[in-house]
Scaffold this motif. Structure first.
Motif, PDB file in Angstrom:
ATOM      1  N   GLU A  97       0.828  -1.227   0.000  1.00  0.00           N
ATOM      2  CA  GLU A  97       0.000   0.000   0.000  1.00  0.00           C
ATOM      3  C   GLU A  97       0.855   1.267   0.000  1.00  0.00           C
ATOM      4  N   THR A  98       2.112   1.155   0.471  1.00  0.00           N
ATOM      5  CA  THR A  98       3.016   2.321   0.441  1.00  0.00           C
ATOM      6  C   THR A  98       3.265   2.761  -0.998  1.00  0.00           C
ATOM      7  N   LEU A  99       3.398   1.769  -1.901  1.00  0.00           N
ATOM      8  CA  LEU A  99       3.752   2.077  -3.287  1.00  0.00           C
ATOM      9  C   LEU A  99       2.542   2.312  -4.179  1.00  0.00           C
ATOM     10  N   THR A 100       1.380   1.767  -3.787  1.00  0.00           N
ATOM     11  CA  THR A 100       0.213   1.831  -4.672  1.00  0.00           C
ATOM     12  C   THR A 100      -0.272   3.263  -4.859  1.00  0.00           C
ATOM     13  N   GLY A 101      -0.595   3.598  -6.112  1.00  0.00           N
ATOM     14  CA  GLY A 101      -1.207   4.894  -6.403  1.00  0.00           C
ATOM     15  C   GLY A 101      -0.249   6.065  -6.452  1.00  0.00           C
ATOM     16  N   LYS A 102       1.065   5.783  -6.519  1.00  0.00           N
ATOM     17  CA  LYS A 102       2.038   6.886  -6.551  1.00  0.00           C
ATOM     18  C   LYS A 102       2.669   7.074  -7.936  1.00  0.00           C
ATOM     19  N   TYR A 103       2.458   6.113  -8.839  1.00  0.00           N
ATOM     20  CA  TYR A 103       3.231   6.131 -10.080  1.00  0.00           C
ATOM     21  C   TYR A 103       2.387   6.257 -11.348  1.00  0.00           C
ATOM     22  N   GLY A 104       1.092   6.557 -11.213  1.00  0.00           N
ATOM     23  CA  GLY A 104       0.259   6.708 -12.406  1.00  0.00           C
ATOM     24  C   GLY A 104       0.218   5.429 -13.210  1.00  0.00           C
ATOM     25  N   GLU A 105       0.332   5.562 -14.538  1.00  0.00           N
ATOM     26  CA  GLU A 105       0.206   4.394 -15.421  1.00  0.00           C
ATOM     27  C   GLU A 105       1.335   3.383 -15.227  1.00  0.00           C
ATOM     28  N   ASP A 106       2.426   3.819 -14.563  1.00  0.00           N
ATOM     29  CA  ASP A 106       3.558   2.905 -14.367  1.00  0.00           C
ATOM     30  C   ASP A 106       3.352   1.930 -13.209  1.00  0.00           C
ATOM     31  N   LYS A 108       1.615  -0.530 -12.943  1.00  0.00           N
ATOM     32  CA  LYS A 108       1.546  -1.936 -13.396  1.00  0.00           C
ATOM     33  C   LYS A 108       2.940  -2.564 -13.478  1.00  0.00           C
ATOM     34  N   LEU A 109       3.984  -1.748 -13.372  1.00  0.00           N
ATOM     35  CA  LEU A 109       5.350  -2.290 -13.463  1.00  0.00           C
ATOM     36  C   LEU A 109       5.913  -2.683 -12.092  1.00  0.00           C
ATOM     37  N   ILE A 110       5.118  -2.519 -11.040  1.00  0.00           N
ATOM     38  CA  ILE A 110       5.612  -2.853  -9.689  1.00  0.00           C
ATOM     39  C   ILE A 110       5.631  -4.371  -9.505  1.00  0.00           C
ATOM     40  N   HIS A 147      20.927   8.653  -1.659  1.00  0.00           N
ATOM     41  CA  HIS A 147      20.640   7.227  -1.461  1.00  0.00           C
ATOM     42  C   HIS A 147      20.977   6.527  -2.774  1.00  0.00           C
ATOM     43  N   ILE A 148      21.857   5.547  -2.707  1.00  0.00           N
ATOM     44  CA  ILE A 148      22.222   4.784  -3.907  1.00  0.00           C
ATOM     45  C   ILE A 148      21.858   3.331  -3.641  1.00  0.00           C
ATOM     46  N   ALA A 149      20.921   2.787  -4.421  1.00  0.00           N
ATOM     47  CA  ALA A 149      20.468   1.416  -4.154  1.00  0.00           C
ATOM     48  C   ALA A 149      19.737   0.866  -5.373  1.00  0.00           C
ATOM     49  N   LYS A 150      19.437  -0.452  -5.318  1.00  0.00           N
ATOM     50  CA  LYS A 150      18.763  -1.096  -6.447  1.00  0.00           C
ATOM     51  C   LYS A 150      17.245  -0.932  -6.351  1.00  0.00           C
ATOM     52  N   VAL A 151      16.616  -0.771  -7.520  1.00  0.00           N
ATOM     53  CA  VAL A 151      15.155  -0.720  -7.593  1.00  0.00           C
ATOM     54  C   VAL A 151      14.701  -1.731  -8.651  1.00  0.00           C
ATOM     55  N   TYR A 152      13.387  -2.014  -8.660  1.00  0.00           N
ATOM     56  CA  TYR A 152      12.883  -3.126  -9.483  1.00  0.00           C
ATOM     57  C   TYR A 152      11.655  -2.699 -10.283  1.00  0.00           C
ATOM     58  N   ARG A 153      11.653  -3.012 -11.591  1.00  0.00           N
ATOM     59  CA  ARG A 153      10.515  -2.670 -12.451  1.00  0.00           C
ATOM     60  C   ARG A 153      10.245  -3.803 -13.427  1.00  0.00           C
ATOM     61  N   ARG A 154       8.980  -4.184 -13.534  1.00  0.00           N
ATOM     62  CA  ARG A 154       8.633  -5.293 -14.428  1.00  0.00           C
ATOM     63  C   ARG A 154       8.457  -4.750 -15.849  1.00  0.00           C
ATOM     64  N   ASP A 155       9.506  -4.115 -16.331  1.00  0.00           N
ATOM     65  CA  ASP A 155       9.476  -3.412 -17.607  1.00  0.00           C
ATOM     66  C   ASP A 155       9.877  -4.362 -18.718  1.00  0.00           C
ATOM     67  N   ASN A 156       9.676  -3.951 -19.971  1.00  0.00           N
ATOM     68  CA  ASN A 156      10.266  -4.719 -21.062  1.00  0.00           C
ATOM     69  C   ASN A 156      11.699  -4.272 -21.216  1.00  0.00           C
ATOM     70  N   PRO A 157      12.650  -5.122 -20.866  1.00  0.00           N
ATOM     71  CA  PRO A 157      14.032  -4.649 -20.828  1.00  0.00           C
ATOM     72  C   PRO A 157      14.583  -4.372 -22.228  1.00  0.00           C
ATOM     73  N   ALA A 158      15.427  -3.332 -22.284  1.00  0.00           N
ATOM     74  CA  ALA A 158      16.217  -3.083 -23.512  1.00  0.00           C
ATOM     75  C   ALA A 158      17.645  -2.951 -23.017  1.00  0.00           C
ATOM     76  N   MET A 159      18.287  -4.118 -22.868  1.00  0.00           N
ATOM     77  CA  MET A 159      19.571  -4.169 -22.149  1.00  0.00           C
ATOM     78  C   MET A 159      20.631  -3.269 -22.779  1.00  0.00           C
ATOM     79  N   THR A 160      20.647  -3.203 -24.118  1.00  0.00           N
ATOM     80  CA  THR A 160      21.718  -2.441 -24.767  1.00  0.00           C
ATOM     81  C   THR A 160      21.581  -0.948 -24.480  1.00  0.00           C
ATOM     82  N   ARG A 161      20.333  -0.501 -24.174  1.00  0.00           N
ATOM     83  CA  ARG A 161      20.149   0.912 -23.887  1.00  0.00           C
ATOM     84  C   ARG A 161      20.171   1.183 -22.389  1.00  0.00           C
ATOM     85  N   GLY A 162      20.607   0.181 -21.638  1.00  0.00           N
ATOM     86  CA  GLY A 162      20.690   0.398 -20.193  1.00  0.00           C
ATOM     87  C   GLY A 162      19.341   0.368 -19.499  1.00  0.00           C
TER      88      GLY A 162
END
Length: 501
Positions: A97-106, A108-110, A147-162
């Motif tokens: 619930e902390t993350l829900t509703g903060k990112y608009g259309e994105d 769905k990538l949580i 703050h430097i740390a890892k984050v996670y997104r269920r995106d369609n990866p494009a590895m060559t573009r980082g």
């Protein structure tokens, strides 16, 4: 079936022999017989078929790649510290619930985690929402943090573009009630410093304001309920031509063609102070309270940026939207300008390398009393920057050192392992980065070759004569020059020869 029974019998025999601590040779003979029987049996018996790959959208980093990463992280952290930031850390997963509703259309990538019979959890999507939760939870109203740390997104990866599903973010944020646009200007200065320092090539920082955008939508005839969804369409203008964005607005999102065309007139505009002045006189925008406020602040921001000496790289751009829901004021994004091809190097299609903005309402969403803490921040797109540097280094074939070893302790004769270990221990205790080969009597040539291969600049050679004379022979790998150094001065000599110029 008979073969499987035989395998089971043989396995039982091996077990018994091991239990009875039988002769090792006999055990080995029966084990190899068992393996042979299993191999003949084929199928899955005794064999695990592993797929050796990293999950989609993730990658491993080799020592060479990590050396480049470290270099980039150091440059970024140095800049954050130069601007007086403290550092924090937060958990890699948050309550859903902390993350829900903060990112608009994105949203769905949580990544949601499986219910473990307790709290519903999700992996963090960025570092900004956890930061806002941290401020509200600890009742902090004033902090400058990175703050430097890892984050996670269920995106369609494009590895060559980082673009990955697991990646680092490097965030710098200023929270607190201050006079307008001073912290915002510092965030833009930080982006300018980091991108200049990393020598990524020519870049441009686009700046806009959520209030100007919303005002523009309102005067163009976009209904309030469609602001956010039209905003995400405008956000695609850096990837799609206007015609496609327009047809998405009209066809998919049900906006009237007239409103879309009016938006089209504005989003083509970009410039500096003179454009801000012009829009302040615009018959439609100047009548909209929020847009007028945003333009006034934008004018102030550009005056501060001029004092900080960075207006040459900043462009006020009305097409910049940034899709996240939590922005309330200034928004910005840094893009690399396409490089010309040099010595066969492909221009890295990288796009945005930093972004951020003001989000004055986010902390209030978490505070039980709705107390607001104004915040402005920037996130450096480390993965994309890393993609470019990696491609560039591959093209230049520059040799990258993956260790920081200053000296290899070596010997030219046999039976000197004890002396090498004594000497390396002295060096380690003095804080010198040193290595020794793990062999009793290594050949001198092999020891020197190891230095060549790994980039170790010095070799400290101990021999019978040197031990008698109380000296160590110090050899410079690059020039092959050798000097005899008294043992007590060795540490100082190594430091002097390996300290950066």
């Amino acid at each position: 079936m008979a073969e499987q029974a035989a395998v089971r019998e043989q396995a039982e025999l091996v077990r018994r022999l091991k239990q009875d601590k039988a002769d090792p040779d006999e055990i080995a003979k029966e084990v190899s017989k068992l393996l042979e029987m299993k191999a003949q049996l084929g199928g899955e018996e005794g064999k695990h078929k592993f797929v050796l790959k990293t999950p989609k959208g993730t990658r491993d980093y080799s020592p060479k790649q990590m050396a480049i990463r470290e270099r980039v992280f150091n440059a970024i952290v140095t800049c954050f510290k130069r601007h007086g930031a403290e550092v924090i850390d937060t958990p890699v997963f948050e309550l859903k619930e902390t993350l829900t509703g903060k990112y608009g259309e994105d949203s769905k990538l949580i990544y949601d985690l499986k219910d473990q019979g307790g709290e519903l959890l999700s992996l963090r999507y960025d570092l900004t929402v956890p930061f806002a939760r941290y401020l509200a939870m600890n009742k902090i109203t004033n902090i400058k943090r990175y703050h430097i740390a890892k984050v996670y997104r269920r995106d369609n990866p494009a590895m060559t573009r980082g673009r990955y599903r697991e990646f680092y973010q490097c965030d710098f944020d200023i929270a607190g009630q201050f006079d307008p646009m001073i912290p915002d200007a510092e965030c833009l200065k930080i982006v300018h410093e980091i991108l200049s320092d990393l020598q990524l090539g020519d870049f441009l920082v686009k700046v806009n304001d959520r209030r100007i955008l919303d005002g523009m939508f309102a005067v163009c005839g976009v209904p309030d309920s469609k602001f956010r969804t039209i905003c995400s369409s405008v956000d695609k203008l850096d990837k799609m031509p206007w015609e496609e964005v327009r047809s998405e607005m009209v066809g998919e999102k049900g906006l009237s063609p007239e409103a879309a065309d009016r938006i089209g007139e504005y989003v083509r505009l970009h410039g500096g102070l003179e454009l801000i002045e012009r829009l302040l006189q615009d018959p439609r925008l100047s009548q909209h309270k929020l847009a007028k406020e945003g333009l006034g602040d934008m004018k102030l921001l550009f005056e501060y940026l001029a004092l900080l000496g960075i207006t040459g790289k900043i462009s006020f751009d009305l097409s910049l939207a940034r899709g996240l829901d939590y922005y309330t004021g200034v928004i910005f994004e840094a893009v690399l300008l396409q490089q010309e091809k040099e010595h066969g190097e492909e221009p890295a299609g990288v796009g945005s390398v930093a972004g951020g903005g003001r989000y004055d309402g986010l902390v209030g969403m978490f505070d039980p009393k709705g107390r607001k803490v104004p915040c402005v921040g920037v996130s450096i797109g480390i993965e994309r920057i890393f993609s470019i540097l990696e491609q560039r280094l591959e093209a230049s074939e520059e040799k990258i050192r993956t260790t920081e070893t200053q000296v290899l302790v070596a010997s030219a004769q046999k039976k000197l392992l004890e002396e090498r270990l004594k000497l390396i221990s002295e060096l380690w205790d003095a804080g010198i980065k040193a290595e020794v080969l793990y062999k009793k009597n290594p050949k001198l040539l092999n020891q020197l070759q190891y230095c060549e291969d790994t980039g170790i600049p010095l070799v400290a050679i101990v021999g019978e004569q040197e031990l008698k004379d109380g000296v160590v022979k110090l050899r410079v790998v690059a020039t092959r020059e050798e000097v005899s150094v008294p043992r007590e001065s060795l540490v100082e000599e190594i430091r002097m020869r390996t300290s950066p110029p």
